[in-house]
Design an enzyme around this catalytic site. Structure first.
Site, mmCIF file in Angstrom:
data_model
loop_
_atom_site.group_PDB
_atom_site.id
_atom_site.type_symbol
_atom_site.label_atom_id
_atom_site.label_comp_id
_atom_site.label_asym_id
_atom_site.label_seq_id
_atom_site.Cartn_x
_atom_site.Cartn_y
_atom_site.Cartn_z
ATOM 1 N N LYS A 165 21.699 -4.848 25.691
ATOM 2 C CA LYS A 165 20.607 -4.647 24.722
ATOM 3 C C LYS A 165 19.486 -5.692 24.845
ATOM 4 C CE LYS A 165 20.644 -1.041 21.835
ATOM 5 N NZ LYS A 165 21.457 -0.169 22.665
ATOM 6 N N PRO A 166 19.807 -6.997 24.972
ATOM 7 C CA PRO A 166 18.709 -7.970 25.097
ATOM 8 C C PRO A 166 17.794 -7.654 26.291
ATOM 9 C CG PRO A 166 20.783 -9.112 24.723
ATOM 10 C CD PRO A 166 21.117 -7.661 24.917
ATOM 11 N N THR A 167 18.380 -7.204 27.392
ATOM 12 C CA THR A 167 17.581 -6.842 28.564
ATOM 13 C C THR A 167 16.678 -5.663 28.233
ATOM 14 O OG1 THR A 167 19.288 -7.632 30.048
ATOM 15 C CG2 THR A 167 17.730 -6.055 30.966
ATOM 16 N N GLY A 336 10.115 -45.719 33.231
ATOM 17 C CA GLY A 336 9.933 -45.608 31.788
ATOM 18 C C GLY A 336 8.735 -46.416 31.330
ATOM 19 N N CYS A 363 10.656 -47.978 39.897
ATOM 20 C CA CYS A 363 9.454 -48.309 39.138
ATOM 21 C C CYS A 363 9.774 -49.306 38.022
ATOM 22 C CB CYS A 363 8.794 -47.035 38.619
ATOM 23 S SG CYS A 363 7.034 -47.236 38.340
ATOM 24 N N GLN A 367 10.789 -53.481 38.096
ATOM 25 C CA GLN A 367 10.187 -54.523 37.263
ATOM 26 C C GLN A 367 11.264 -55.273 36.467
ATOM 27 O OE1 GLN A 367 7.207 -52.294 35.046
ATOM 28 N NE2 GLN A 367 5.960 -51.917 36.860
ATOM 29 N N HIS A 489 8.162 -43.953 43.179
ATOM 30 C CA HIS A 489 9.261 -43.073 42.748
ATOM 31 C C HIS A 489 9.785 -42.276 43.943
ATOM 32 C CE1 HIS A 489 8.893 -43.522 38.353
ATOM 33 N NE2 HIS A 489 7.608 -43.709 38.606
ATOM 34 N N GLU A 491 12.338 -40.562 44.211
ATOM 35 C CA GLU A 491 13.005 -39.307 43.817
ATOM 36 C C GLU A 491 12.114 -38.080 44.017
ATOM 37 O OE1 GLU A 491 12.240 -41.839 41.790
ATOM 38 O OE2 GLU A 491 11.562 -41.173 39.815
HETATM 39 N N1 GLN Z 1 5.790 -48.847 32.512
HETATM 40 C C1 GLN Z 1 5.738 -49.337 33.857
HETATM 41 C C2 GLN Z 1 4.319 -49.359 34.403
HETATM 42 O O1 GLN Z 1 3.444 -48.701 33.882
HETATM 43 C C3 GLN Z 1 6.637 -48.502 34.753
HETATM 44 C C4 GLN Z 1 6.185 -47.086 34.903
HETATM 45 C C5 GLN Z 1 7.227 -46.201 35.493
HETATM 46 O O2 GLN Z 1 8.409 -46.537 35.491
HETATM 47 N N2 GLN Z 1 6.837 -45.038 35.963
HETATM 48 O O3 GLN Z 1 4.047 -50.036 35.367
#
Ligand code: GLN
Length: 517
Positions: A165-167, A336, A363, A367, A489, A491
């Site tokens: 039915k959903p389909t 991050g 990244c 740091q 990065h 990845e």
């Molecule tokens: N916040 C850090 C910077 O701006 C690392 C950025 C990140 O990990 N993409 O340099």
């Protein structure tokens, strides 16, 4: 499947939101921001496209409603294009989308443009576009198109019944918008034991949805997403598409890793390795999608199974690293922004350094590794990043001069591909086995060159340098089996056909690490 048949394929993701790009959205809201070689911040689906097609895409492959409105409103203010006209969704906005599709197809000289349309954008595509661009189409003859939809066929557990039915309802809703699918991919969450029942359901779906029986294809959960093309190939989807698009049928040439995956979705037989990901956004694993995929590629390449432990860095801050990391054979600290959770990452780096646990910093993870080394090895107690404390007395991580006057947030980071020269004899060189590489960036802050000599003398090697900007792109700790961080990065460049060398080597060292006891 189409690429393996020698066709030139490109992909476009249409996103319905008003942001110009996802770069300013929270990863907890939107998942990872995928960065392309040309430095565009795009939807994470572009990562899937690159991994599955083993092709680089550009800014042209991710169009948002925000970009389209931006373009139209700019033209409206200029007056040159629309002077005197009422600018409206139909036809102006719809044609602007069509132009983007055409531009992408032409710029890549593609035989087929695959367009992924987010469900909610269906309404603004209606008139001109529904015939031209949904699903796949041959570019040279825009009248030929192939539209497919993906639906869910749930299993009602108590009665062991599959529900169509959903389909049926989905197809009916699309037809009301003028969209008739050429094929339906039915997602099954559970494999059904009664083949007969499943086959008879195809008749039912075909009858109610007006789609030929051979174009109704089951797609059960396969346990490994990379096994999906092989599965769809076996179900005959490629023939259905080739026929419908008017290409002559031909046999595919399947690259070895995809062939292996099609025959045996899980290639693991050489043991297990436990890897911890310590980050800020661990509650939404899509925030680190490409990191996980890069680990999966190492997994496929080495024939092992990686056991991922997601660890919020804030918990490490509260309870100490030992409680969460004592079983880890390898630790990844991914990217991050902002201060929250970073002290836990610094503790993690210290734990990895002192216990000689293989560590890969991406990244922000680089740091953190540098700040930890400065504080605890070089005795620079106040070492910090100016991202967390603008007035830091020991700014080991700091803004580049060029970034200091930037006031806008969107699209102003160091973005996209930059070259990097590797130092022979280092782990970085061991991984890549070449002298010059190109990797993708997305950050503002950098390892402050004023501290480099001092830390280098104590064993923090700068093993990768940006030759034009004189910036450290990779650092590693010399008397440690594998403690390495990259400002870029890696990845984003890992694919099943080309597992990323840094991830691959990191996992090899992790496999050799024996946690205490
Ligand atoms: N916040 C850090 C910077 O701006 C690392 C950025 C990140 O990990 N993409 O340099």
């Amino acid at each position: 499947m189409l690429k393996n048949r020698g066709l030139r394929v490109t992909i476009l993701k249409l996103d319905p939101y008003l942001n110009v790009d996802p770069g300013t959205m929270s990863p907890l809201e939107h998942g990872e921001v995928f960065v392309t070689m040309d430095g565009s911040e795009t939807d994470l689906d572009l990562g899937h496209y690159e991994r599955f097609l083993n092709q680089d895409f550009t800014i042209l492959s991710n169009v948002t409603a925000g970009q389209i409105y931006n373009e139209l409103l700019d033209k409206e203010r200029m007056g040159s294009e629309f002077l005197g006209e009422t600018v409206q969704v139909v036809p102006h906005l719809v044609s602007a989308v069509a132009r983007r599709i055409k531009k992408l197809g032409e710029s890549e000289d593609a035989d087929v443009v695959i367009v992924e349309v987010a469900a909610r954008s269906a309404t603004w595509r209606r008139r001109r576009l529904s015939r031209r661009c949904v699903g796949c189409e041959t570019w040279r003859d825009a009248k030929t198109r192939f539209q497919y939809i993906l639906t869910l066929v749930p299993l009602l557990k108590p009665t062991n019944e599959l529900k169509t039915k959903p389909t049926q309802h989905s197809v009916r809703a699309l037809r009301a918008l003028g969209i008739q699918p050429d094929a339906i991919l039915c997602r099954l969450n559970d494999p059904t034991d009664s083949e007969e029942e499943a086959e008879s359901l195809k008749d039912k779906i075909s009858l109610h949805c007006g789609v030929p029986r051979d174009a109704i294809i089951y797609l059960p959960t396969l346990g490994n997403v990379y096994a999906v093309p092989g599965w769809l190939e076996k179900q005959g989807l490629a023939e259905v598409i080739m026929d419908r698009l008017g290409f002559e049928r031909r046999d595919p040439v399947v690259p070895p890793v995809w062939k292996a995956l099609a025959d045996k979705p899980n290639l693991a037989n050489d043991g297990e390795v436990s890897i911890a990901i310590v980050g800020k956004y661990t509650s939404l694993q899509d925030s680190y999608l490409s990191v996980v995929e890069a680990l999966r590629h190492a997994e496929l390449n080495q024939g092992i199974r990686i056991d991922l432990e997601w660890t919020p860095s804030e918990l490490i801050e509260e309870n100490g690293a030992d409680r969460y990391l004592s079983k880890a054979q390898g630790i990844v600290v991914p990217g991050g922004f902002d201060k929250r959770g970073t002290e836990g990452m610094i503790q993690t780096a210290q734990y990895a350094r002192e216990r000689e646990i293989p560590y890969l910093g991406l990244c922000l993870g680089l740091q953190m590794m540098i700040i930890e080394f400065a504080r605890h090895v070089a005795g620079i107690e106040e070492a910090d990043s100016t991202e967390f404390d603008a007035a830091a007395s020991e700014p080991v991580i700091a803004l580049m001069e060029e970034q200091k006057n930037v006031t806008e947030i969107g699209g102003t980071m160091r973005l996209g591909a930059y070259s990097c020269v590797l130092t022979p004899g280092t782990r970085a060189y061991e991984a890549y086995a070449m002298a010059k590489i190109n990797e993708r960036h997305r950050h503002r802050f950098e390892y402050n060159n004023a501290y480099r000599d001092r830390l280098e003398r104590l064993g923090l090697l700068s093993s990768g340098m940006n030759p034009e900007l004189s910036l450290v792109e990779i650092a590693e700790i010399s008397d440690h089996p594998f403690m390495l961080g990259s400002q870029f990065h890696p990845e984003f460049r890992s694919r099943p056909e080309q597992p990323h060398p840094l991830f691959d080597l990191f996992v090899r060292y992790a496999r050799q690490f024996r946690p205490d006891g």
